[in-house]
Write a protein that holds these residues in place. Structure first.
Motif, PDB file in Angstrom:
ATOM      1  N   SER A   2      -2.678  11.432  11.231  1.00  0.00           N
ATOM      2  CA  SER A   2      -2.050  10.662  10.165  1.00  0.00           C
ATOM      3  C   SER A   2      -0.604  11.065  10.012  1.00  0.00           C
ATOM      4  O   SER A   2       0.233  10.248   9.628  1.00  0.00           O
ATOM      5  CB  SER A   2      -2.779  10.890   8.841  1.00  0.00           C
ATOM      6  OG  SER A   2      -3.892  10.044   8.759  1.00  0.00           O
ATOM      7  N   GLU A  86      -5.099  -1.265  13.687  1.00  0.00           N
ATOM      8  CA  GLU A  86      -6.456  -0.819  14.023  1.00  0.00           C
ATOM      9  C   GLU A  86      -7.300  -0.652  12.770  1.00  0.00           C
ATOM     10  O   GLU A  86      -6.804  -0.188  11.758  1.00  0.00           O
ATOM     11  CB  GLU A  86      -6.395   0.554  14.711  1.00  0.00           C
ATOM     12  CG  GLU A  86      -6.333   0.482  16.202  1.00  0.00           C
ATOM     13  CD  GLU A  86      -5.942   1.832  16.790  1.00  0.00           C
ATOM     14  OE1 GLU A  86      -5.973   2.845  16.062  1.00  0.00           O
ATOM     15  OE2 GLU A  86      -5.582   1.846  17.978  1.00  0.00           O
ATOM     16  N   PRO A  87      -8.585  -0.999  12.859  1.00  0.00           N
ATOM     17  CA  PRO A  87      -9.465  -0.721  11.720  1.00  0.00           C
ATOM     18  C   PRO A  87      -9.584   0.778  11.544  1.00  0.00           C
ATOM     19  O   PRO A  87      -9.842   1.508  12.509  1.00  0.00           O
ATOM     20  CB  PRO A  87     -10.797  -1.332  12.147  1.00  0.00           C
ATOM     21  CG  PRO A  87     -10.731  -1.436  13.627  1.00  0.00           C
ATOM     22  CD  PRO A  87      -9.296  -1.568  13.998  1.00  0.00           C
ATOM     23  N   ALA A  88      -9.334   1.264  10.357  1.00  0.00           N
ATOM     24  CA  ALA A  88      -9.355   2.698  10.099  1.00  0.00           C
ATOM     25  C   ALA A  88     -10.726   3.110   9.586  1.00  0.00           C
ATOM     26  O   ALA A  88     -11.127   2.726   8.499  1.00  0.00           O
ATOM     27  CB  ALA A  88      -8.283   3.057   9.073  1.00  0.00           C
ATOM     28  N   ALA A  89     -11.449   3.886  10.397  1.00  0.00           N
ATOM     29  CA  ALA A  89     -12.759   4.366   9.956  1.00  0.00           C
ATOM     30  C   ALA A  89     -12.577   5.372   8.827  1.00  0.00           C
ATOM     31  O   ALA A  89     -11.529   6.000   8.716  1.00  0.00           O
ATOM     32  CB  ALA A  89     -13.493   5.020  11.114  1.00  0.00           C
ATOM     33  N   LEU A  90     -13.572   5.493   7.980  1.00  0.00           N
ATOM     34  CA  LEU A  90     -13.522   6.510   6.942  1.00  0.00           C
ATOM     35  C   LEU A  90     -13.587   7.886   7.578  1.00  0.00           C
ATOM     36  O   LEU A  90     -14.320   8.090   8.536  1.00  0.00           O
ATOM     37  CB  LEU A  90     -14.708   6.357   5.994  1.00  0.00           C
ATOM     38  CG  LEU A  90     -14.733   5.146   5.081  1.00  0.00           C
ATOM     39  CD1 LEU A  90     -15.924   5.247   4.144  1.00  0.00           C
ATOM     40  CD2 LEU A  90     -13.454   5.083   4.281  1.00  0.00           C
ATOM     41  N   PRO A  91     -12.856   8.829   7.023  1.00  0.00           N
ATOM     42  CA  PRO A  91     -13.013  10.212   7.478  1.00  0.00           C
ATOM     43  C   PRO A  91     -14.393  10.741   7.100  1.00  0.00           C
ATOM     44  O   PRO A  91     -15.068  10.155   6.236  1.00  0.00           O
ATOM     45  CB  PRO A  91     -11.914  10.957   6.727  1.00  0.00           C
ATOM     46  CG  PRO A  91     -11.540  10.094   5.578  1.00  0.00           C
ATOM     47  CD  PRO A  91     -11.844   8.691   5.980  1.00  0.00           C
ATOM     48  N   ALA A  92     -14.812  11.824   7.729  1.00  0.00           N
ATOM     49  CA  ALA A  92     -16.097  12.433   7.377  1.00  0.00           C
ATOM     50  C   ALA A  92     -16.096  12.763   5.883  1.00  0.00           C
ATOM     51  O   ALA A  92     -15.063  13.113   5.336  1.00  0.00           O
ATOM     52  CB  ALA A  92     -16.316  13.698   8.196  1.00  0.00           C
ATOM     53  N   PRO A  93     -17.252  12.616   5.260  1.00  0.00           N
ATOM     54  CA  PRO A  93     -17.305  12.887   3.817  1.00  0.00           C
ATOM     55  C   PRO A  93     -16.997  14.344   3.512  1.00  0.00           C
ATOM     56  O   PRO A  93     -17.551  15.247   4.128  1.00  0.00           O
ATOM     57  CB  PRO A  93     -18.752  12.550   3.446  1.00  0.00           C
ATOM     58  CG  PRO A  93     -19.509  12.423   4.707  1.00  0.00           C
ATOM     59  CD  PRO A  93     -18.545  12.224   5.804  1.00  0.00           C
ATOM     60  N   ARG A  94     -16.105  14.559   2.581  1.00  0.00           N
ATOM     61  CA  ARG A  94     -15.734  15.917   2.139  1.00  0.00           C
ATOM     62  C   ARG A  94     -15.529  15.853   0.644  1.00  0.00           C
ATOM     63  O   ARG A  94     -14.484  15.435   0.176  1.00  0.00           O
ATOM     64  CB  ARG A  94     -14.411  16.375   2.754  1.00  0.00           C
ATOM     65  CG  ARG A  94     -14.294  16.368   4.231  1.00  0.00           C
ATOM     66  CD  ARG A  94     -14.436  17.750   4.835  1.00  0.00           C
ATOM     67  NE  ARG A  94     -14.972  17.530   6.184  1.00  0.00           N
ATOM     68  CZ  ARG A  94     -16.126  18.004   6.592  1.00  0.00           C
ATOM     69  NH1 ARG A  94     -16.844  18.772   5.809  1.00  0.00           N
ATOM     70  NH2 ARG A  94     -16.559  17.739   7.790  1.00  0.00           N
ATOM     71  N   ASP A  95     -16.517  16.246  -0.093  1.00  0.00           N
ATOM     72  CA  ASP A  95     -16.390  16.170  -1.540  1.00  0.00           C
ATOM     73  C   ASP A  95     -16.768  17.514  -2.157  1.00  0.00           C
ATOM     74  O   ASP A  95     -17.868  17.677  -2.683  1.00  0.00           O
ATOM     75  CB  ASP A  95     -17.273  15.039  -2.062  1.00  0.00           C
ATOM     76  CG  ASP A  95     -16.972  14.689  -3.503  1.00  0.00           C
ATOM     77  OD1 ASP A  95     -16.475  15.566  -4.230  1.00  0.00           O
ATOM     78  OD2 ASP A  95     -17.243  13.551  -3.903  1.00  0.00           O
TER      79      ASP A  95
END
Lengths: 196, 196
Positions: A2, A86-95
């Motif tokens: 990014s 480009e379609p931006a995939a969600l990043p891995a969940p981090r909460d």
DNA sequence: CGTAGCATGTAAACAGTTACATGATTGT
DNA sequence: ACAATCATGTAACTGTTTACATGCTACG
């Protein structure tokens, strides 16, 4: 990755030096969407130049060290346009905060309340700085109406998420204050004693 | 560091093996809040044992490799409780999608729409899996009402954020469809040509 | 019977990101 | 000495990948 995109994006507006990127772009314009270290920026510029996505030229300055001005190459422009589309995939969940809460059954109501309130304050501060930066972003782009709207929109997304986090936290806090959260579970988490 | 907390948290409920943590806890219970690799889990368990926050004992199994069962030490329990009660600062802002949008003035309305819609789908999928996991979490904790409520609450926060992201994306999409976003800025981003 | 897949653990290499710190210029 | 500007070194953490070892169980 990014960071690459952000640098290409800023250079897409106009040529800039590393110092410029750091002080004007990252620290001022998008600090509440993305932060970047000075060292990171310079190193990334180096790499992007090795990859022929940007080129630099030195500019003498009276009384100051040279500035190294970077701009996009055609390949850089193309990479930027491609990546943006480009379609931006969600990043891995981090909460991390949700995880915290997930395990917090052993905390007293008072402790919970203090954790939630301090979290609420943090979100409030971030919301404030988002609003500030959004306002400035729009001012700075009055001559490019499409860019102005999209920047506002970008901040709106973040603002909207912050607001919903705050609302959620308020609900949690109210629920605890009203006694809607059951008391501490018997023996919670201590069923399996060390060494047993 | 959140991984540490999660592992301590799961071990706080009951002793478990690495395999157990991976398959039952991370992949099943909290996958939509946090993901962790198998190698990461084992490495972290090693470290936590070196730090005396957990201890392991081997358990023979008929026909299978030994399991190494980890449990909290008193120091581990204390660390867990302390960390849970600490005010959790927000992580540095990282919003790659907002950045994307921030730089997207050069994209056509159609391209924008496709980027936004595919993003919407991703959020919808994540929302679905959050709901699923939330439901299972509550079932699994009926005998510990406080834990059940807090887990549900933890998921609620994430669910609420996903919903607000989706609403925001829907608004963006509508705005573009209705022509509320100004046309492409003249010469946008191409004012400074390479080599000029 | 053979093969595939599952359950379980260990190890090590490698790449990416971020942070933090330090130092070198240059001219007022 | 200070400000602007660029450059390097280093460490930590995280994540990914790959490989290896073992011995079930189940299916054709």
């Amino acid at each position: 990755m990014s960071l690459d995109l952000a640098i290409l994006g800023f250079l897409g507006e106009r040529p800039r030096s590393g110092y410029d990127l750091k002080t004007r772009c990252f620290d001022r314009d998008v600090a509440s969407l993305w932060t970047a270290d000075q060292a990171q920026i310079y190193r990334t510029l180096d790499r992007l130049e090795r990859e022929d996505l940007v080129v630099s030229r030195r500019r003498r300055q009276a009384g100051r060290p040279d500035r190294k001005i970077y701009e996009l190459t055609p390949a850089g422009r193309e990479t930027l346009d491609t990546r943006l589309a480009e379609p931006a995939a969600l990043p891995a969940p981090r909460d991390p905060f949700a995880l915290n809460l997930y395990f917090s059954a052993g905390l007293s109501d008072d402790t919970l309340l203090s954790v939630l309130s301090s979290r609420r304050e943090s979100h409030q501060r971030r919301l404030d700085s988002l609003r500030e930066q959004a306002a400035r972003s729009v001012e700075n782009a009055t001559n490019a109406p499409r860019a102005a709207v999209l920047r506002q929109t970008a901040f709106d997304g973040a603002i909207c998420r912050e607001r919903s986090s705050i609302d959620w936290l308020d609900d949690c806090i109210d629920a605890i204050r009203e006694g809607a959260v059951p008391e501490s579970d018997a023996n919670d988490g201590r069923k399996h004693l060390y060494g047993s």
